[in-house]
Design a protein around this motif. Structure first.
Motif, PDB file in Angstrom:
ATOM      1  N   THR A 190      -3.826  31.118   1.909  1.00 39.48           N
ATOM      2  CA  THR A 190      -2.116  31.023   1.201  1.00 39.48           C
ATOM      3  C   THR A 190      -1.619  29.458   1.353  1.00 39.48           C
ATOM      4  O   THR A 190      -2.360  29.205   1.963  1.00 39.48           O
ATOM      5  N   SER A 191      -0.417  29.057   0.882  1.00 42.37           N
ATOM      6  CA  SER A 191      -0.233  27.871   0.250  1.00 42.37           C
ATOM      7  C   SER A 191       0.245  27.189   1.523  1.00 42.37           C
ATOM      8  O   SER A 191       0.819  27.868   2.698  1.00 42.37           O
ATOM      9  N   THR A 192      -0.430  26.251   2.398  1.00 46.65           N
ATOM     10  CA  THR A 192      -0.546  26.106   3.795  1.00 46.65           C
ATOM     11  C   THR A 192      -0.173  24.169   2.948  1.00 46.65           C
ATOM     12  O   THR A 192      -0.556  23.773   2.816  1.00 46.65           O
ATOM     13  N   LEU A 193      -0.078  23.921   4.403  1.00 44.71           N
ATOM     14  CA  LEU A 193      -1.032  22.239   4.757  1.00 44.71           C
ATOM     15  C   LEU A 193      -2.614  21.865   4.487  1.00 44.71           C
ATOM     16  O   LEU A 193      -2.389  21.213   3.860  1.00 44.71           O
ATOM     17  N   SER A 194      -3.051  23.127   4.531  1.00 42.22           N
ATOM     18  CA  SER A 194      -4.174  22.439   4.691  1.00 42.22           C
ATOM     19  C   SER A 194      -4.873  22.582   3.209  1.00 42.22           C
ATOM     20  O   SER A 194      -5.391  22.223   3.032  1.00 42.22           O
ATOM     21  N   SER A 195      -4.040  23.005   2.948  1.00 49.11           N
ATOM     22  CA  SER A 195      -4.313  23.038   1.090  1.00 49.11           C
ATOM     23  C   SER A 195      -4.301  21.519   0.559  1.00 49.11           C
ATOM     24  O   SER A 195      -5.163  21.375  -0.515  1.00 49.11           O
TER      25      SER A 195
ATOM     26  N   ALA B 268      -0.838  17.996  12.222  1.00 45.46           N
ATOM     27  CA  ALA B 268      -1.740  17.608  11.883  1.00 45.46           C
ATOM     28  C   ALA B 268      -2.432  18.816  12.243  1.00 45.46           C
ATOM     29  O   ALA B 268      -4.070  18.672  12.404  1.00 45.46           O
ATOM     30  N   ASN B 269      -2.681  20.188  13.773  1.00 40.52           N
ATOM     31  CA  ASN B 269      -3.305  20.910  14.282  1.00 40.52           C
ATOM     32  C   ASN B 269      -3.171  21.999  13.070  1.00 40.52           C
ATOM     33  O   ASN B 269      -4.547  22.718  12.838  1.00 40.52           O
ATOM     34  N   GLU B 270      -2.680  22.138  12.060  1.00 40.03           N
ATOM     35  CA  GLU B 270      -2.881  22.340  10.696  1.00 40.03           C
ATOM     36  C   GLU B 270      -4.029  22.417   9.855  1.00 40.03           C
ATOM     37  O   GLU B 270      -4.464  22.780   9.328  1.00 40.03           O
ATOM     38  N   LEU B 271      -4.431  20.931   9.776  1.00 39.49           N
ATOM     39  CA  LEU B 271      -5.550  20.382   8.715  1.00 39.49           C
ATOM     40  C   LEU B 271      -6.852  20.439   9.491  1.00 39.49           C
ATOM     41  O   LEU B 271      -7.694  20.668   8.995  1.00 39.49           O
ATOM     42  N   VAL B 272      -7.103  19.522  10.744  1.00 37.07           N
ATOM     43  CA  VAL B 272      -7.966  19.648  11.730  1.00 37.07           C
ATOM     44  C   VAL B 272      -8.898  20.438  11.700  1.00 37.07           C
ATOM     45  O   VAL B 272      -9.632  20.468  12.187  1.00 37.07           O
ATOM     46  N   GLY B 273      -8.114  22.038  11.358  1.00 37.66           N
ATOM     47  CA  GLY B 273     -10.189  22.409  11.846  1.00 37.66           C
ATOM     48  C   GLY B 273     -10.621  23.263  10.564  1.00 37.66           C
ATOM     49  O   GLY B 273     -11.580  23.171  10.510  1.00 37.66           O
ATOM     50  N   THR B 274     -10.195  23.097   9.232  1.00 39.43           N
ATOM     51  CA  THR B 274     -10.736  22.989   7.532  1.00 39.43           C
ATOM     52  C   THR B 274     -11.925  22.069   8.240  1.00 39.43           C
ATOM     53  O   THR B 274     -12.735  22.078   7.970  1.00 39.43           O
ATOM     54  N   ILE B 275     -11.127  21.053   8.334  1.00 42.69           N
ATOM     55  CA  ILE B 275     -12.580  19.383   7.700  1.00 42.69           C
ATOM     56  C   ILE B 275     -13.588  19.836   9.650  1.00 42.69           C
ATOM     57  O   ILE B 275     -14.465  19.512   9.582  1.00 42.69           O
ATOM     58  N   ALA B 276     -12.861  19.667  10.681  1.00 46.25           N
ATOM     59  CA  ALA B 276     -13.871  20.571  11.191  1.00 46.25           C
ATOM     60  C   ALA B 276     -14.571  21.413  11.525  1.00 46.25           C
ATOM     61  O   ALA B 276     -16.215  21.225  11.561  1.00 46.25           O
ATOM     62  N   LEU B 277     -14.085  22.331  10.917  1.00 45.24           N
ATOM     63  CA  LEU B 277     -15.440  23.816  10.159  1.00 45.24           C
ATOM     64  C   LEU B 277     -16.567  22.699   8.896  1.00 45.24           C
ATOM     65  O   LEU B 277     -17.569  23.212   8.827  1.00 45.24           O
ATOM     66  N   ALA B 278     -15.880  22.335   8.174  1.00 48.13           N
ATOM     67  CA  ALA B 278     -16.603  21.658   6.948  1.00 48.13           C
ATOM     68  C   ALA B 278     -17.006  20.686   7.753  1.00 48.13           C
ATOM     69  O   ALA B 278     -18.760  20.670   7.178  1.00 48.13           O
ATOM     70  N   MET B 279     -16.800  19.693   8.778  1.00 45.84           N
ATOM     71  CA  MET B 279     -18.275  19.301   8.925  1.00 45.84           C
ATOM     72  C   MET B 279     -19.619  19.471  10.219  1.00 45.84           C
ATOM     73  O   MET B 279     -20.763  19.354  10.198  1.00 45.84           O
ATOM     74  N   GLN B 280     -18.445  20.952  11.132  1.00 41.26           N
ATOM     75  CA  GLN B 280     -19.673  21.672  11.524  1.00 41.26           C
ATOM     76  C   GLN B 280     -21.217  22.318  10.521  1.00 41.26           C
ATOM     77  O   GLN B 280     -21.966  22.583  10.736  1.00 41.26           O
TER      78      GLN B 280
END
Length: 85
Positions: free
Chosen positions: A44-49, A17-29
């Motif tokens: 790169t290909s990550t869970l964030s994709s 979950a920590n790999e995904l939360v940064g992208t979502i937090a940035l989008a919300m901010q």
């Protein structure tokens, strides 16, 4: 998610979950909407994709179930094609 695509929040559970939360937090901010996330190119290909793929799928399903918009777009594109002839 708001009807206009603005992200209001997220719930993430799991070992990565920590790999995904940064992208979502940035989008919300930055008050980015789901369409912006759908266009996001990750280095790169990550869970964030998964976020980008989910955003694309949400947008596709939203259009798929909006028959009024579909009718309008079909009529508009038909009109555009008829003018080109």
């Amino acid at each position: 998610m708001h009807r206009n695509g603005r992200i209001l929040g997220a719930h993430l559970i799991g070992p990565h979950a920590n790999e995904l939360v940064g992208t979502i937090a940035l989008a919300m901010q930055q008050q980015l909407n789901i369409k912006t996330l759908a266009k996001l190119t990750l280095p790169t290909s990550t869970l964030s994709s998964i976020i980008s793929q989910t955003a694309s799928e949400w947008d596709r399903l939203r259009l798929e179930h909006n028959t009024g918009l579909q009718s309008f777009l079909e009529g508009f594109f038909s009109w555009c094609r008829s003018r080109q002839s």
